[in-house]
Design a protein around this motif. Sequence first.
Motif, PDB file in Angstrom:
ATOM      1  N   GLY A 232       5.776  -6.784 -12.171  1.00 38.63           N
ATOM      2  CA  GLY A 232       6.184  -5.649 -11.351  1.00 38.63           C
ATOM      3  C   GLY A 232       6.563  -6.071  -9.948  1.00 38.63           C
ATOM      4  N   THR A 233       6.599  -5.075  -9.081  1.00 37.69           N
ATOM      5  CA  THR A 233       6.917  -5.313  -7.681  1.00 37.69           C
ATOM      6  C   THR A 233       5.767  -4.758  -6.842  1.00 37.69           C
ATOM      7  OG1 THR A 233       8.566  -4.849  -5.974  1.00 37.69           O
ATOM      8  CG2 THR A 233       8.251  -3.160  -7.633  1.00 37.69           C
ATOM      9  N   PRO A 234       5.316  -5.504  -5.820  1.00 42.10           N
ATOM     10  CA  PRO A 234       4.161  -5.020  -5.045  1.00 42.10           C
ATOM     11  C   PRO A 234       4.395  -3.607  -4.533  1.00 42.10           C
ATOM     12  CG  PRO A 234       4.662  -7.285  -4.451  1.00 42.10           C
ATOM     13  CD  PRO A 234       5.780  -6.822  -5.351  1.00 42.10           C
ATOM     14  N   LEU A 235       3.386  -2.762  -4.675  1.00 40.49           N
ATOM     15  CA  LEU A 235       3.515  -1.354  -4.300  1.00 40.49           C
ATOM     16  C   LEU A 235       3.994  -1.204  -2.859  1.00 40.49           C
ATOM     17  CD1 LEU A 235       2.728   1.540  -5.516  1.00 40.49           C
ATOM     18  CD2 LEU A 235       0.815   1.401  -3.921  1.00 40.49           C
TER      19      LEU A 235
ATOM     20  N   PHE B 245       2.075  -6.653 -20.203  1.00 42.04           N
ATOM     21  CA  PHE B 245       2.465  -5.899 -19.015  1.00 42.04           C
ATOM     22  C   PHE B 245       3.673  -6.574 -18.386  1.00 42.04           C
ATOM     23  CE2 PHE B 245      -1.836  -4.228 -19.303  1.00 42.04           C
ATOM     24  CZ  PHE B 245      -1.632  -2.904 -18.937  1.00 42.04           C
TER      25      PHE B 245
ATOM     26  N   VAL C 209       5.351   4.049  -6.983  1.00 39.53           N
ATOM     27  CA  VAL C 209       4.478   4.857  -7.845  1.00 39.53           C
ATOM     28  C   VAL C 209       3.654   3.918  -8.741  1.00 39.53           C
ATOM     29  CG1 VAL C 209       4.392   6.646  -9.616  1.00 39.53           C
ATOM     30  CG2 VAL C 209       6.101   6.774  -7.796  1.00 39.53           C
TER      31      VAL C 209
ATOM     32  N   ILE D 200       2.435   2.953 -11.580  1.00 37.75           N
ATOM     33  CA  ILE D 200       2.553   3.062 -13.040  1.00 37.75           C
ATOM     34  C   ILE D 200       2.961   1.692 -13.547  1.00 37.75           C
ATOM     35  CG2 ILE D 200       3.964   4.072 -14.900  1.00 37.75           C
ATOM     36  CD1 ILE D 200       3.926   6.712 -13.336  1.00 37.75           C
ATOM     37  N   TRP D 201       2.436   1.336 -14.729  1.00 43.61           N
ATOM     38  CA  TRP D 201       2.686   0.002 -15.269  1.00 43.61           C
ATOM     39  C   TRP D 201       3.171   0.110 -16.708  1.00 43.61           C
ATOM     40  CZ3 TRP D 201      -1.517   1.581 -12.443  1.00 43.61           C
ATOM     41  CH2 TRP D 201      -1.636   1.002 -11.173  1.00 43.61           C
TER      42      TRP D 201
ATOM     43  N   LEU E 287      -7.777  -1.300  -8.016  1.00 40.31           N
ATOM     44  CA  LEU E 287      -6.794  -2.354  -7.780  1.00 40.31           C
ATOM     45  C   LEU E 287      -5.436  -1.894  -8.295  1.00 40.31           C
ATOM     46  CD1 LEU E 287      -8.586  -5.685  -8.799  1.00 40.31           C
ATOM     47  CD2 LEU E 287      -8.611  -4.475  -6.604  1.00 40.31           C
ATOM     48  N   ILE E 288      -4.428  -1.995  -7.427  1.00 41.40           N
ATOM     49  CA  ILE E 288      -3.057  -1.594  -7.781  1.00 41.40           C
ATOM     50  C   ILE E 288      -2.189  -2.854  -7.751  1.00 41.40           C
ATOM     51  CG2 ILE E 288      -1.126  -0.078  -7.187  1.00 41.40           C
ATOM     52  CD1 ILE E 288      -3.610   1.532  -7.758  1.00 41.40           C
ATOM     53  N   PRO E 289      -2.035  -3.499  -8.904  1.00 40.56           N
ATOM     54  CA  PRO E 289      -1.186  -4.697  -8.951  1.00 40.56           C
ATOM     55  C   PRO E 289       0.279  -4.285  -8.855  1.00 40.56           C
ATOM     56  CG  PRO E 289      -1.837  -4.118 -11.169  1.00 40.56           C
ATOM     57  CD  PRO E 289      -2.562  -3.161 -10.242  1.00 40.56           C
ATOM     58  N   PRO E 290       1.211  -5.233  -8.766  1.00 41.46           N
ATOM     59  CA  PRO E 290       2.631  -4.895  -8.707  1.00 41.46           C
ATOM     60  C   PRO E 290       3.005  -3.894  -9.795  1.00 41.46           C
ATOM     61  CG  PRO E 290       2.381  -7.210  -8.261  1.00 41.46           C
ATOM     62  CD  PRO E 290       0.999  -6.702  -8.634  1.00 41.46           C
ATOM     63  N   VAL E 291       3.797  -2.881  -9.418  1.00 38.27           N
ATOM     64  CA  VAL E 291       4.071  -1.741 -10.298  1.00 38.27           C
ATOM     65  C   VAL E 291       5.389  -1.925 -11.058  1.00 38.27           C
ATOM     66  CG1 VAL E 291       2.763  -0.194  -8.822  1.00 38.27           C
ATOM     67  CG2 VAL E 291       5.241  -0.438  -8.460  1.00 38.27           C
TER      68      VAL E 291
ATOM     69  N   TYR F 104      -6.395  -1.726 -12.591  1.00 38.40           N
ATOM     70  CA  TYR F 104      -5.239  -1.107 -13.261  1.00 38.40           C
ATOM     71  C   TYR F 104      -4.221  -2.158 -13.705  1.00 38.40           C
ATOM     72  CZ  TYR F 104      -6.818   3.578 -12.329  1.00 38.40           C
ATOM     73  OH  TYR F 104      -7.539   4.734 -12.345  1.00 38.40           O
ATOM     74  N   GLY F 105      -3.455  -1.785 -14.723  1.00 38.68           N
ATOM     75  CA  GLY F 105      -2.372  -2.631 -15.204  1.00 38.68           C
ATOM     76  C   GLY F 105      -2.889  -4.018 -15.554  1.00 38.68           C
ATOM     77  N   ALA F 106      -2.101  -5.019 -15.203  1.00 40.90           N
ATOM     78  CA  ALA F 106      -2.450  -6.391 -15.562  1.00 40.90           C
ATOM     79  C   ALA F 106      -3.668  -6.896 -14.804  1.00 40.90           C
ATOM     80  CB  ALA F 106      -1.254  -7.316 -15.299  1.00 40.90           C
TER      81      ALA F 106
END
Lengths: 147, 147, 81, 81
Positions: free
Chosen positions: B138-141, B135, B120, B122-123, C74-78, C8-10
């Motif tokens: 995270g982990t790659p989607l 931030f 999902v 979300i950050w 852009l969807i960086p690591p979540v 998005y995000g970082a």
Amino acid sequence: MTDTLPRLRDGALNLAEWLAAPAPADCGALAIFAGTVRNAHEGRAVSGMTYHGHRPLAEARLREIEATAASRYNVRVAVAHALGELGIGDISVIVVVRGGHRIEAFAACRWAIDTIKQAVPIWKEEHYIDGEARFLEGTPLKSVEES
Amino acid sequence: MTDTLPRLRDGALNLAEWLAAPAPADCGALAIFAGTVRNAHEGRAVSGMTYHGHRPLAEARLREIEATAASRYNVRVAVAHALGELGIGDISVIVVVRGGHRIEAFAACRWAIDTIKQAVPIWKEEHYIDGEARFLEGTPLKSVEES
Amino acid sequence: MTITIECYGASARWCGGAKIALELAADGTVDDALSVLAQRYPEFASRRASVAVAIGDAIVKPSQRLPDGALIALIPPVSAG
Amino acid sequence: MTITIECYGASARWCGGAKIALELAADGTVDDALSVLAQRYPEFASRRASVAVAIGDAIVKPSQRLPDGALIALIPPVSAG
């Protein structure tokens, strides 16, 4: 505070009572299990359930399960069980665990409900829609340490 | 009914909203996980958390996680995630599972929260009491199927 | 053609802003857009492999062709949860 | 001496009642009391190995000696949850 809530209660449990306290600041995980009365068991239509208990030992065992789970998993645990007559959908048992992270919260929650089923002297008498009733076959009482 | 509750919400989630519906008559188990904001992370004192999300994809993924968990584990699942600013102790994520028995309810609950964390968009932006913010790594989607 | 990239995000920090307008050759792909970003932003370049791209409510492949005016995210690591 | 046995759950059915008064020799043990029950109630005899005995809020051993007037509880297999 859930500390003052009775661990044994006549009639269905109310989950909201066990969630009223704010989350402790050092806890990131809340894991909950609640058991509810089902409308069927082994193919028979169930109308309700009467829970019988040995009150002094059951209460002592529920408190012992809380303390053992807390120390084994480093979490905060509250458990409660209903006695008396419950209807379909009513909550018969509650486990509430608050911990740092989800791994230990799930593990403690799982251990607590498994242990309640084996180490707490409570008996289900199942009532069927045809008017019959019977005590369910159980499992010989274990100590909390054995679980 | 929880079906109509939004899966993404601005501000802290309210667990009571997700428990208002009565237990389905064929379910004996209710397993819940809620994540709350902790006051410390990796040794630093935390003052709060801002959750950023890609709303359309996050909402689609939350719904996909519900449907996949329901079909994999034969249970009913509702999940929700908070966005925006949360304080210590606020609930950021909720998983509610109702099933026939505890085994599948716990398994589905565990799978759903693990999958939310990986699938999902979300950050977390963590705020520290010294005024800094960052931030989290995270982990790659992943896709929901990969989880 | 011109496309818009939402970071998005970082990834907004890596690319110096939350929204970037990019010139791309006609028939450019998602991958082409990321290559332009990577040339321009070294912080993004080193993380490119960990970033997914969304259009609307779906993840798209690098080979996805972009129309003029496309909006990609852009969807960086979540770090949900 | 006389002791009282409370029969919980299905054990009341096996022993024909929820409360039983039992005559025991002085210095009788929990095990002695169960033996008398087993002689009297065949349904209990076949399940004796699965039954625990409680006094107050604690489980006691078969070797536990009982005073005159003791109150013990039969704890048949449980089905909490």
